[in-house]
Design a protein around this motif. Sequence first.
Motif, PDB file in Angstrom:
ATOM      1  N   GLN A  18       0.807  -1.225   0.000  1.00 41.93           N
ATOM      2  CA  GLN A  18       0.000   0.000   0.000  1.00 41.93           C
ATOM      3  C   GLN A  18       0.835   1.267   0.000  1.00 41.93           C
ATOM      4  N   ASP A  34      -8.219   9.546  -2.012  1.00 46.14           N
ATOM      5  CA  ASP A  34      -9.408   9.072  -2.745  1.00 46.14           C
ATOM      6  C   ASP A  34      -8.993   8.061  -3.807  1.00 46.14           C
ATOM      7  N   GLN A  70      -8.115   4.668  -2.439  1.00 53.78           N
ATOM      8  CA  GLN A  70      -9.314   3.866  -2.166  1.00 53.78           C
ATOM      9  C   GLN A  70      -9.840   3.238  -3.448  1.00 53.78           C
ATOM     10  N   GLN A  71      -9.948   4.065  -4.482  1.00 56.63           N
ATOM     11  CA  GLN A  71     -10.481   3.542  -5.749  1.00 56.63           C
ATOM     12  C   GLN A  71      -9.574   2.456  -6.307  1.00 56.63           C
ATOM     13  N   GLN A  76     -11.450  -6.023  -6.769  1.00 54.32           N
ATOM     14  CA  GLN A  76     -12.439  -6.551  -7.725  1.00 54.32           C
ATOM     15  C   GLN A  76     -11.767  -7.389  -8.820  1.00 54.32           C
ATOM     16  N   GLY A 101      -0.350  15.656   9.373  1.00 51.83           N
ATOM     17  CA  GLY A 101      -1.290  14.870  10.166  1.00 51.83           C
ATOM     18  C   GLY A 101      -2.700  15.425  10.110  1.00 51.83           C
ATOM     19  N   GLY A 117      -3.905  10.394   9.047  1.00 52.26           N
ATOM     20  CA  GLY A 117      -4.640  10.556  10.303  1.00 52.26           C
ATOM     21  C   GLY A 117      -4.914   9.263  11.043  1.00 52.26           C
ATOM     22  N   MET A 134      -3.341   2.861   8.961  1.00 48.25           N
ATOM     23  CA  MET A 134      -3.435   2.677   7.510  1.00 48.25           C
ATOM     24  C   MET A 134      -4.849   2.186   7.241  1.00 48.25           C
ATOM     25  N   LEU A 172      -6.741   1.355   4.749  1.00 41.91           N
ATOM     26  CA  LEU A 172      -7.052   0.241   3.858  1.00 41.91           C
ATOM     27  C   LEU A 172      -6.468  -1.050   4.373  1.00 41.91           C
ATOM     28  N   PHE A 184     -13.548  -4.298   1.200  1.00 44.14           N
ATOM     29  CA  PHE A 184     -12.800  -3.854   2.369  1.00 44.14           C
ATOM     30  C   PHE A 184     -12.696  -2.342   2.454  1.00 44.14           C
ATOM     31  N   TRP A 185     -13.565  -1.668   1.740  1.00 45.08           N
ATOM     32  CA  TRP A 185     -13.557  -0.221   1.826  1.00 45.08           C
ATOM     33  C   TRP A 185     -14.644   0.269   2.785  1.00 45.08           C
ATOM     34  N   ASP A 215     -12.761   8.456   6.428  1.00 46.14           N
ATOM     35  CA  ASP A 215     -12.381   8.569   5.028  1.00 46.14           C
ATOM     36  C   ASP A 215     -13.415   9.326   4.224  1.00 46.14           C
ATOM     37  N   THR A 216     -12.942  10.163   3.328  1.00 45.95           N
ATOM     38  CA  THR A 216     -13.874  10.794   2.402  1.00 45.95           C
ATOM     39  C   THR A 216     -14.144   9.808   1.291  1.00 45.95           C
ATOM     40  N   VAL A 217     -15.391   9.664   0.959  1.00 40.69           N
ATOM     41  CA  VAL A 217     -15.761   8.703  -0.068  1.00 40.69           C
ATOM     42  C   VAL A 217     -16.531   9.358  -1.198  1.00 40.69           C
ATOM     43  N   ARG A 261     -17.678  13.502  -3.058  1.00 38.69           N
ATOM     44  CA  ARG A 261     -17.537  14.956  -3.008  1.00 38.69           C
ATOM     45  C   ARG A 261     -18.754  15.625  -3.637  1.00 38.69           C
ATOM     46  N   ARG A 275     -15.706  17.725   0.493  1.00 36.40           N
ATOM     47  CA  ARG A 275     -15.487  16.286   0.591  1.00 36.40           C
ATOM     48  C   ARG A 275     -16.428  15.704   1.644  1.00 36.40           C
ATOM     49  N   GLU A 286     -20.877  13.171  -6.060  1.00 39.82           N
ATOM     50  CA  GLU A 286     -20.141  12.153  -6.821  1.00 39.82           C
ATOM     51  C   GLU A 286     -19.429  11.247  -5.833  1.00 39.82           C
ATOM     52  N   ASN A 335     -16.735   8.323  -4.940  1.00 37.70           N
ATOM     53  CA  ASN A 335     -15.471   7.916  -5.551  1.00 37.70           C
ATOM     54  C   ASN A 335     -15.626   6.654  -6.392  1.00 37.70           C
ATOM     55  N   CYS A 336     -16.602   5.827  -6.039  1.00 38.79           N
ATOM     56  CA  CYS A 336     -16.797   4.587  -6.791  1.00 38.79           C
ATOM     57  C   CYS A 336     -17.414   4.852  -8.158  1.00 38.79           C
ATOM     58  N   THR A 370     -19.880   2.809  -0.868  1.00 44.11           N
ATOM     59  CA  THR A 370     -20.781   2.349  -1.921  1.00 44.11           C
ATOM     60  C   THR A 370     -22.225   2.219  -1.449  1.00 44.11           C
ATOM     61  N   GLU A 385     -17.286   0.457 -12.178  1.00 44.01           N
ATOM     62  CA  GLU A 385     -16.875   0.456 -10.774  1.00 44.01           C
ATOM     63  C   GLU A 385     -18.057   0.743  -9.845  1.00 44.01           C
TER      64      GLU A 385
END
Lengths: 178, 481
Positions: free
Chosen positions: A18, A37, A40-41, A48, A135, B59, B103, B105, B120-121, B127-129, B131, B146, B163, B165-166, B184, B201
């Motif tokens: 990662q 972002d 994550q994608q 997938q 941070g 963070g 971390m 993810l 796993f998201w 987390d911002t997912v 916007r 965000r 929108e 992110n997916c 999602t 996606e």
Amino acid sequence: MSSPESDERFVALLLANQNRIFRFLVTLVPCRADAEDLLQQTCLTLWQNREKFDAAAGKFASWACAIAHNQVRNFRRREATRNAAHVQLSEDVVESLMATRSAHGSLMDEWHRALAHCLERLTPQQRLVVDECYGGASIKAAAPDAGRTPNALYKVLRHVRGLLHDCIQKTVNEGGLA
Amino acid sequence: MNPSDADELRALAEAYVAGELSAGQKAELENRLRTGEEARLCFLAFLEVHAGLAWEFRGGNAALREHPEAREMLRRACNVDAGLRTMAAKDAPVRRFWSGRWMPLAAAAAIVMALGLSAFWLMSSRDTVARVASAESAADMKSGDRLAIGRRIELSGGKVVIEFNCGAVTTLTGPCVFEIESATQALLQRGHVHTLAARPEAKGFTIRTPRSRVVDLGTEFVTAVADDGHSRVDVNSGEVVVHLSGSDASHRLRQGEMLAVEPGDRQVTVRIERGDGTPAFRFPTIPPPSNTDYADASRGLARVSLVGGPLRAIRSNPAFVSGGMDRLVDGRAQGSADAPLESVFFEDGARGGFLFDLGQPIAISKINSYSWHVSVFRNENHVRATQKYTLWGFAGDDPPDAERPSAAKGWERIARVNTDEFFEVSAPTMRPAQQGTSVSAQHGNLGRFRFLLFEVYPTRAAHDNDLDHTFYGEIDVYAEP
């Protein structure tokens, strides 16, 4: 068909890689929030497509970074249509940067390992500035907490980044940490 | 590279990282980066500092800190990861993430491994997912904001486009209460949301309502929840699968189809489909008009009568007169697209209903209604195909006031049907000319009733002052076996 064992191996690979994927993304998209972002994608897409990864055929990091690169291309297209305020590097420059990065992947990892060593050499105050700026959400948000203007804080940060850069180069040139 | 070149490149790299590269600086930077490998490596070395710091100082993860069991699962996942152990042994930063810093993810992935989840998201409330792509008349939101998991959006009016992110794009129309539950999935508690999930996606993107989950299969759909919990899903293109709370059954909806869910334990659903436009009245899942249902005239068990009205009856033009009430229970619908005498419809502007007396209280499993109309004068006019009615039931022998039915008077509301709304009709040409509606319950039956009342409303185009009425061809009432 994925099995619990193969999924486990895949997650292990993902965990181990990662930071490489994220650092790759930040190189192309310096805004941290955007890079997060995209991470994550990318991870979502990797998951997938986990059945398509052939462990025998190649390195996970290369495969993952290729997928991350696609995410960045899509992101750049979206940003271009959005007329985003920040300037993007031209496609040919980005491609040549990526080629250089790919050719020197192990050197990048060495730099990253050296960064941890160099962080320990910062003064507590310098370390605090990095902590505040990276941070939190942004320098703008960190400045009031640090009792400084954003410009002043940015200046210190630039100085610290320069110190870290020099320390990393020196560490690696002297044979690294191994 | 000489020191002064390196300094200049460093300054350009700083501007690039800060997002403050001017057009002139961009040209200068690109010029240098095109000149050779050494400049590119030098530039990448600067960027690596920024990238490494960004990675190391991400963070903290509240979810992990607050849930010891999640941390434990994470540790277990680490223990099986030889690669990571090796890295951790020689790589201080990685060790540090596991011991305190975060971390997201990695955490999410490990937890998913432990929980056997397929994605796993889902973790990390910080987390911002998504916007905000645009916000119109929304006081506390602006374009570019965000949005993180857990963000609740309450709109009293206006419109906000989000929108994810997916790849899913949701348009919220106020009044609306909407909450982002994961990268999602979102919860619509009240209001109206249009979802475009066209990118691969975005497949699997889910809108949850208090009574259902709508899972996208690559599509465009509208979800709405009324104040009383009445909810509906319209599919504009593609397909969705709707899962209702407390039910194992799923409903697959395709383009032009709709599913509404009434509040209440029975989970009464209204499914609306577009017909094939032939006298066969074929629909994707709703059966064609039947002569074997409980209320069919041939069985002699039920009687249907007119409430209010009158039905359309123009003496001077016998070609444009409604058929008799028996047309509703004769086992077939219209034989052509503009067949007034084979249809039952009210006088323009009139108000009325159809009252079914089933002879005794019976448990009703399903009620289907059919309509078909294309004007011979104007092909684009399908206004009389639209079904708009409220279905009421009464179990006793002496039905209350049927001209102005209400719960207060003793009627039980079974379902509300408005195909115009469901098909998102904004112009007469968009109406399906042939429509089928099926009312059923997900749990048990629709109830035990002796009387069924269809309180029928006029259907009027938004731009048209005429109050027209639907050409109903058949109504089938199915008793529970």
